[in-house]
Motif scaffolding. Structure first.
Motif, PDB file in Angstrom:
ATOM      1  N   ALA A 144       0.838  -1.201   0.000  1.00 52.91           N
ATOM      2  CA  ALA A 144       0.000   0.000   0.000  1.00 52.91           C
ATOM      3  C   ALA A 144       0.872   1.250   0.000  1.00 52.91           C
ATOM      4  N   ARG A 145       1.966   1.200   0.750  1.00 57.90           N
ATOM      5  CA  ARG A 145       2.888   2.337   0.798  1.00 57.90           C
ATOM      6  C   ARG A 145       3.520   2.573  -0.582  1.00 57.90           C
ATOM      7  N   ALA A 146       3.766   1.488  -1.319  1.00 57.50           N
ATOM      8  CA  ALA A 146       4.323   1.631  -2.669  1.00 57.50           C
ATOM      9  C   ALA A 146       3.323   2.325  -3.594  1.00 57.50           C
ATOM     10  N   GLY A 147       2.029   2.040  -3.432  1.00 57.86           N
ATOM     11  CA  GLY A 147       1.014   2.723  -4.224  1.00 57.86           C
ATOM     12  C   GLY A 147       0.957   4.205  -3.910  1.00 57.86           C
ATOM     13  N   ILE A 148       1.068   4.547  -2.640  1.00 57.90           N
ATOM     14  CA  ILE A 148       1.091   5.955  -2.233  1.00 57.90           C
ATOM     15  C   ILE A 148       2.347   6.631  -2.768  1.00 57.90           C
ATOM     16  N   ARG A 149       3.473   5.932  -2.683  1.00 57.28           N
ATOM     17  CA  ARG A 149       4.740   6.498  -3.179  1.00 57.28           C
ATOM     18  C   ARG A 149       4.649   6.773  -4.679  1.00 57.28           C
ATOM     19  N   ALA A 150       3.968   5.891  -5.417  1.00 54.65           N
ATOM     20  CA  ALA A 150       3.800   6.105  -6.857  1.00 54.65           C
ATOM     21  C   ALA A 150       3.012   7.382  -7.137  1.00 54.65           C
ATOM     22  N   LEU A 151       1.993   7.668  -6.321  1.00 49.55           N
ATOM     23  CA  LEU A 151       1.235   8.907  -6.498  1.00 49.55           C
ATOM     24  C   LEU A 151       2.120  10.124  -6.266  1.00 49.55           C
ATOM     25  N   ALA A 187       6.350  14.459  -8.884  1.00 51.76           N
ATOM     26  CA  ALA A 187       7.689  14.882  -8.454  1.00 51.76           C
ATOM     27  C   ALA A 187       8.276  15.962  -9.354  1.00 51.76           C
ATOM     28  N   HIS A 188       7.803  16.063 -10.577  1.00 49.99           N
ATOM     29  CA  HIS A 188       8.353  17.032 -11.529  1.00 49.99           C
ATOM     30  C   HIS A 188       7.849  18.458 -11.296  1.00 49.99           C
ATOM     31  N   ILE A 189       6.847  18.631 -10.459  1.00 45.59           N
ATOM     32  CA  ILE A 189       6.245  19.952 -10.242  1.00 45.59           C
ATOM     33  C   ILE A 189       7.168  20.797  -9.381  1.00 45.59           C
ATOM     34  N   LYS A 190       7.463  22.002  -9.851  1.00 51.45           N
ATOM     35  CA  LYS A 190       8.372  22.909  -9.142  1.00 51.45           C
ATOM     36  C   LYS A 190       7.681  24.182  -8.655  1.00 51.45           C
ATOM     37  N   ASP A 191       6.521  24.519  -9.209  1.00 50.53           N
ATOM     38  CA  ASP A 191       5.815  25.738  -8.821  1.00 50.53           C
ATOM     39  C   ASP A 191       5.317  25.614  -7.378  1.00 50.53           C
ATOM     40  N   GLN A 192       5.707  26.527  -6.516  1.00 51.61           N
ATOM     41  CA  GLN A 192       5.390  26.436  -5.096  1.00 51.61           C
ATOM     42  C   GLN A 192       3.894  26.523  -4.827  1.00 51.61           C
ATOM     43  N   ARG A 193       3.178  27.329  -5.609  1.00 50.02           N
ATOM     44  CA  ARG A 193       1.729  27.442  -5.408  1.00 50.02           C
ATOM     45  C   ARG A 193       1.035  26.124  -5.715  1.00 50.02           C
ATOM     46  N   VAL A 194       1.476  25.457  -6.772  1.00 50.05           N
ATOM     47  CA  VAL A 194       0.883  24.167  -7.133  1.00 50.05           C
ATOM     48  C   VAL A 194       1.230  23.123  -6.074  1.00 50.05           C
ATOM     49  N   LEU A 195       2.468  23.154  -5.590  1.00 45.98           N
ATOM     50  CA  LEU A 195       2.866  22.218  -4.535  1.00 45.98           C
ATOM     51  C   LEU A 195       2.027  22.422  -3.277  1.00 45.98           C
ATOM     52  N   ASP A 196       1.810  23.681  -2.893  1.00 44.01           N
ATOM     53  CA  ASP A 196       0.990  23.963  -1.713  1.00 44.01           C
ATOM     54  C   ASP A 196      -0.431  23.452  -1.905  1.00 44.01           C
ATOM     55  N   MET A 197      -0.958  23.638  -3.114  1.00 45.17           N
ATOM     56  CA  MET A 197      -2.309  23.165  -3.400  1.00 45.17           C
ATOM     57  C   MET A 197      -2.374  21.636  -3.330  1.00 45.17           C
ATOM     58  N   LEU A 198      -1.374  20.955  -3.872  1.00 45.68           N
ATOM     59  CA  LEU A 198      -1.367  19.498  -3.842  1.00 45.68           C
ATOM     60  C   LEU A 198      -1.204  18.960  -2.421  1.00 45.68           C
ATOM     61  N   VAL A 199      -0.392  19.621  -1.623  1.00 44.35           N
ATOM     62  CA  VAL A 199      -0.211  19.193  -0.233  1.00 44.35           C
ATOM     63  C   VAL A 199      -1.520  19.357   0.532  1.00 44.35           C
ATOM     64  N   ILE A 248      -6.439   3.584  -5.467  1.00 41.95           N
ATOM     65  CA  ILE A 248      -5.242   4.355  -5.121  1.00 41.95           C
ATOM     66  C   ILE A 248      -4.075   3.421  -4.828  1.00 41.95           C
ATOM     67  N   PHE A 249      -4.315   2.373  -4.015  1.00 39.37           N
ATOM     68  CA  PHE A 249      -3.228   1.501  -3.596  1.00 39.37           C
ATOM     69  C   PHE A 249      -2.704   0.632  -4.740  1.00 39.37           C
ATOM     70  N   GLU A 250      -3.611   0.109  -5.550  1.00 36.53           N
ATOM     71  CA  GLU A 250      -3.201  -0.809  -6.605  1.00 36.53           C
ATOM     72  C   GLU A 250      -2.902  -0.103  -7.916  1.00 36.53           C
ATOM     73  N   GLY A 251      -3.230   1.155  -8.000  1.00 37.80           N
ATOM     74  CA  GLY A 251      -3.017   1.878  -9.247  1.00 37.80           C
ATOM     75  C   GLY A 251      -4.220   1.728 -10.163  1.00 37.80           C
ATOM     76  N   PHE A 252      -4.220   2.481 -11.220  1.00 36.90           N
ATOM     77  CA  PHE A 252      -5.322   2.437 -12.180  1.00 36.90           C
ATOM     78  C   PHE A 252      -4.982   1.377 -13.215  1.00 36.90           C
ATOM     79  N   LYS A 253      -5.407   0.130 -12.955  1.00 35.46           N
ATOM     80  CA  LYS A 253      -5.016  -1.006 -13.794  1.00 35.46           C
ATOM     81  C   LYS A 253      -5.745  -1.022 -15.129  1.00 35.46           C
TER      82      LYS A 253
END
Length: 162
Positions: free
Chosen positions: A86-93, A98-110, A133-138
């Motif tokens: 399950a943690r691996a599924g969360i890590r994948a999300l 990970a490519h997002i650098k805009d701080q406003r977008v990061l704050d919104m996602l958090v 979420i855990f298994e991914g969109f198969k």
């Protein structure tokens, strides 16, 4: 009970007005009401708390909060999956964004992540939502995704979809 309380307060005010003494503060509510108020106030306002707390690294803090609650969520929703999977599924999300650098977008996602965690803990989700979420969109080739055209679509496929 509340009617008697308000009548008592009214009588105290009238007596104070006659005696010209300041009114005493109202008595504290019963212990049960205090506990209920504390429980309602503390009922997982995670997104608000995250917005108000200025973390130096908010993304890892969110990940740790989710990882900490993961065994409880798996138990609550009766999901038979090991915690590392399950943690691996969360890590994948998290890695998908990970490519997002805009701080406003990061704050919104958090903040959105904290809201998702809060909704999960308050049982606003159902088991299939979490499994997705855990298994991914198969099954990406079903539903509306099946009807999307790729870049290599032929003219016949384009007209058949119109």
């Amino acid at each position: 009970n509340t009617r008697q309380h308000s009548l008592t307060l009214t009588l105290q005010r009238h007596r104070c007005a006659l005696n010209h003494t300041p009114a005493s503060p109202p008595p504290p509510p019963p212990i049960q009401q205090q506990q209920q108020q504390q429980q309602n106030m503390a009922s997982l306002h995670l997104a608000v708390a995250a917005r108000n707390a200025h973390y130096t690294k908010p993304v890892p803090t969110l990940y740790r909060a989710i990882a900490k609650e993961l065994p409880r969520v798996l138990t609550i929703y009766d999901i038979d999956m090991p915690v590392p999977a399950a943690r691996a599924g969360i890590r994948a999300l998290f890695q998908n964004n990970a490519h997002i650098k805009d701080q406003r977008v990061l704050d919104m996602l958090v903040e959105k992540g904290y809201m998702e965690l809060e909704e999960t803990l308050l049982h606003y989700k159902q088991r299939p939502h979490l499994l997705r979420i855990f298994e991914g969109f198969k099954h990406r080739t079903t539903g509306a995704d099946r009807k999307t055209l790729g870049l290599d679509a032929t003219t016949d496929e384009q007209f058949a979809r119109a």
